[in-house]
Scaffold this motif. Structure first.
Motif, PDB file in Angstrom:
ATOM      1  N   PHE A  91       0.836  -1.196   0.000  1.00 55.69           N
ATOM      2  CA  PHE A  91       0.000   0.000   0.000  1.00 55.69           C
ATOM      3  C   PHE A  91       0.871   1.246   0.000  1.00 55.69           C
ATOM      4  O   PHE A  91       1.599   1.524   0.957  1.00 55.69           O
ATOM      5  N   LYS A  92       0.784   1.991  -1.134  1.00 52.34           N
ATOM      6  CA  LYS A  92       1.513   3.250  -1.279  1.00 52.34           C
ATOM      7  C   LYS A  92       0.625   4.246  -2.024  1.00 52.34           C
ATOM      8  O   LYS A  92       1.034   4.853  -3.014  1.00 52.34           O
ATOM      9  N   THR A 157       1.399  -5.077   3.311  1.00 51.34           N
ATOM     10  CA  THR A 157       2.495  -4.191   3.726  1.00 51.34           C
ATOM     11  C   THR A 157       1.996  -2.756   3.716  1.00 51.34           C
ATOM     12  O   THR A 157       1.593  -2.247   2.670  1.00 51.34           O
ATOM     13  N   PHE A 158       1.996  -2.128   4.884  1.00 56.11           N
ATOM     14  CA  PHE A 158       1.605  -0.725   4.998  1.00 56.11           C
ATOM     15  C   PHE A 158       2.862   0.144   5.040  1.00 56.11           C
ATOM     16  O   PHE A 158       3.671   0.022   5.963  1.00 56.11           O
ATOM     17  N   HIS A 159       3.024   1.002   4.042  1.00 53.13           N
ATOM     18  CA  HIS A 159       4.110   1.980   4.048  1.00 53.13           C
ATOM     19  C   HIS A 159       3.511   3.286   4.569  1.00 53.13           C
ATOM     20  O   HIS A 159       2.991   4.092   3.791  1.00 53.13           O
ATOM     21  N   THR A 160       3.530   3.490   5.868  1.00 50.44           N
ATOM     22  CA  THR A 160       2.768   4.587   6.480  1.00 50.44           C
ATOM     23  C   THR A 160       3.185   5.955   5.972  1.00 50.44           C
ATOM     24  O   THR A 160       2.361   6.875   5.920  1.00 50.44           O
ATOM     25  N   TRP A 177      -6.356 -11.175   6.140  1.00 47.51           N
ATOM     26  CA  TRP A 177      -4.919 -11.271   5.952  1.00 47.51           C
ATOM     27  C   TRP A 177      -4.305 -12.303   6.873  1.00 47.51           C
ATOM     28  O   TRP A 177      -4.852 -12.661   7.902  1.00 47.51           O
ATOM     29  N   LYS A 178      -3.108 -12.767   6.481  1.00 49.47           N
ATOM     30  CA  LYS A 178      -2.365 -13.760   7.241  1.00 49.47           C
ATOM     31  C   LYS A 178      -1.141 -13.132   7.903  1.00 49.47           C
ATOM     32  O   LYS A 178      -0.786 -13.472   9.024  1.00 49.47           O
ATOM     33  N   ILE A 179      -0.487 -12.226   7.163  1.00 49.96           N
ATOM     34  CA  ILE A 179       0.718 -11.560   7.670  1.00 49.96           C
ATOM     35  C   ILE A 179       0.583 -10.057   7.413  1.00 49.96           C
ATOM     36  O   ILE A 179       0.173  -9.644   6.331  1.00 49.96           O
ATOM     37  N   LEU A 180       0.952  -9.270   8.420  1.00 50.06           N
ATOM     38  CA  LEU A 180       0.892  -7.820   8.284  1.00 50.06           C
ATOM     39  C   LEU A 180       2.271  -7.224   8.583  1.00 50.06           C
ATOM     40  O   LEU A 180       2.849  -7.486   9.638  1.00 50.06           O
ATOM     41  N   LEU A 181       2.775  -6.446   7.629  1.00 47.32           N
ATOM     42  CA  LEU A 181       4.055  -5.763   7.788  1.00 47.32           C
ATOM     43  C   LEU A 181       3.779  -4.256   7.779  1.00 47.32           C
ATOM     44  O   LEU A 181       3.090  -3.753   6.895  1.00 47.32           O
ATOM     45  N   ILE A 205       2.627 -10.685  12.625  1.00 50.56           N
ATOM     46  CA  ILE A 205       2.772  -9.243  12.482  1.00 50.56           C
ATOM     47  C   ILE A 205       4.227  -8.834  12.672  1.00 50.56           C
ATOM     48  O   ILE A 205       4.935  -9.404  13.508  1.00 50.56           O
ATOM     49  N   MET A 206       4.674  -7.879  11.866  1.00 55.13           N
ATOM     50  CA  MET A 206       6.013  -7.312  12.025  1.00 55.13           C
ATOM     51  C   MET A 206       5.898  -5.798  11.859  1.00 55.13           C
ATOM     52  O   MET A 206       5.430  -5.320  10.829  1.00 55.13           O
ATOM     53  N   ILE A 207       6.290  -5.053  12.883  1.00 55.18           N
ATOM     54  CA  ILE A 207       6.198  -3.597  12.857  1.00 55.18           C
ATOM     55  C   ILE A 207       7.600  -3.012  13.000  1.00 55.18           C
ATOM     56  O   ILE A 207       8.266  -3.237  14.012  1.00 55.18           O
ATOM     57  N   THR A 208       8.036  -2.284  11.968  1.00 53.83           N
ATOM     58  CA  THR A 208       9.372  -1.689  11.989  1.00 53.83           C
ATOM     59  C   THR A 208       9.281  -0.161  11.980  1.00 53.83           C
ATOM     60  O   THR A 208      10.071   0.516  11.318  1.00 53.83           O
TER      61      THR A 208
END
Length: 419
Positions: A91-92, A157-160, A177-181, A205-208
């Protein structure tokens, strides 16, 4: 000098030539038709079994374009049941896209807004009509693609930093969804609450993010199957106590110290359910490894079987757990705790820990016995004899356990039990 010949034909000759022209034209058209029939065939009129094989021989993009040609073709592609390995949705805003992964084929990209002129599919072609928002268009496009290529593995994938027009709330309300980045600088607390409320043991989930909302906390933050939080200063050690049947937990930047790790270990030893299979906490680079603090009041065994030091402990609820052995290591300022089975690689260590546990209990009993033995003028009192005899028996049992431990090549070095 050029000479021009004036050709004049009679009406009869002209008519014959015209008939010859018509014959040649008809013959050419017939031959073209025969050639076309050799190279082309109506796909829709094929029996289903050969048609399915033809569809399966196509690339992913060809199948999607075939499905877009008519409702009948879409139905037939759907019946071919070609499964996708996973969907990656990035998502961009206007540059959002769906990446479709099918085993053995090149990935297919579906661009959600206009796309690129490189043969890839455009999202608005799939969703058929323009929705009220980007979120709605993405949901429609994904739903239609999933009908053609079923897959439960949807990775978001969320590119905030690049999502000024796209609503996280709308996306999550319409997408499974299964995996959220999540990556970027920051995220709104309300969006983070929505994400955490969706936690279950089928999601990862992975939050960076570079920062979390101030004073953030959530009771379901550690109820995913896998979790990785890059910015973890908001995490308290008590938050980890809510872990239940998770696989992997990773915390990068945090405020934890050795006494916190001791709290976690002691809680794990008393816990009657499986908390996790692997936990990694990256401590600050200057954090020293202090076994006397980390393993305070804990029975452990030190070993170096893998070429680096490991500390093995076992749960007090071993009969209730599938993975009652924990192997702890400290490598490059990272605390790692992995749980395993009783009959696995560390079965010998488990046997030793049982002996050490028995020995510790006997030592506690000796201390209690000593406190009951009279001293001073009454040390030879007959009432002391039962306690002295009891202590002698306990010491004999400890010597026996020490001999067993020695046979298992266990040594006591500077207060540490080493294999």
């Amino acid at each position: 000098m050029m000479r021009f010949i004036n050709l004049e034909f009679s009406d009869e000759t002209t008519f014959s030539l015209f008939k010859l022209y018509l014959f040649v034209k008809r013959t050419k058209n017939a031959l073209d038709s025969i050639e076309n029939r050799k190279t082309r065939f109506p796909l829709a009129k094929l029996p289903f079994v050969p048609m399915k094989e033809v569809i399966r021989s196509m690339t992913v993009q060809e199948r999607i374009k075939l499905a877009l040609s008519s409702y009948q073709m879409e139905y037939l592609v759907d019946l071919a049941r070609i499964k996708a390995s996973s969907y990656f949705i990035s998502f961009k805003d206007q540059k959002s896209y769906i990446q479709l992964e099918v085993a053995g084929e090149m990935d297919c990209f579906v661009y959600l807004n206009g796309g690129r002129d490189d043969g890839n599919i455009r999202g608005k072609e799939i969703s058929k009509c323009c929705g009220k928002s980007m979120s709605e268009n993405i949901a429609r496009a994904l739903e239609r693609i999933q009908n053609l290529f079923p897959s439960p593995n949807v990775i978001l994938t969320f590119h905030t930093n690049k999502m000024t027009e796209t609503s996280i709330k709308e996306l999550l309300s319409s997408l499974d969804w299964k995996i959220l980045l999540i990556e970027g600088d920051k995220i709104e607390a309300t969006d983070l609450d929505i994400i955490m409320n969706m936690a279950n043991l089928e999601r990862k989930i992975m939050i960076t993010l570079n920062s979390f909302p101030e004073n953030f906390t959530h009771e379901k933050a550690f109820q995913f199957l896998d979790m990785e939080y890059h910015e973890a200063h908001w995490v308290r050690i008590e938050d980890l106590f809510s872990l239940r049947n998770s696989i992997s937990v990773t915390l990068m930047l945090n405020h934890f110290n050795c006494p916190h790790l001791n709290q976690l270990i002691c809680f794990w030893m008393e816990c009657t359910h499986s908390m996790f299979r692997q936990l990694t906490i990256h401590m600050v680079n200057t954090a020293p490894f202090l076994p006397n603090l980390i393993f305070k009041d804990v029975t452990y065994l030190a070993t170096s079987r893998r070429g680096f030091q490991e500390f093995v402990i076992h749960s007090k609820s071993a009969t209730c757990l599938d993975f009652p052995i924990a192997v702890i290591s400290w490598i490059d300022s990272s605390f790692k705790m992995i749980t395993t089975r009783l009959d696995g690689e560390y079965s010998k260590e488990n046997s030793i820990l049982k002996l050490l546990s028995q020995k510790n209990k006997l030592e506690v009993e000796i201390a209690k016995t000593d406190s009951r033995i009279l001293v001073g003028d009454r040390k030879d009192d007959l009432s002391n004899q039962p306690m002295i005899s009891r202590k002698s028996d306990l010491l004999k049992k400890i010597r026996y356990l020490n001999n067993q431990l020695k046979d298992l090549q266990v040594e006591f070095i500077d207060g540490n039990v080493v294999l």
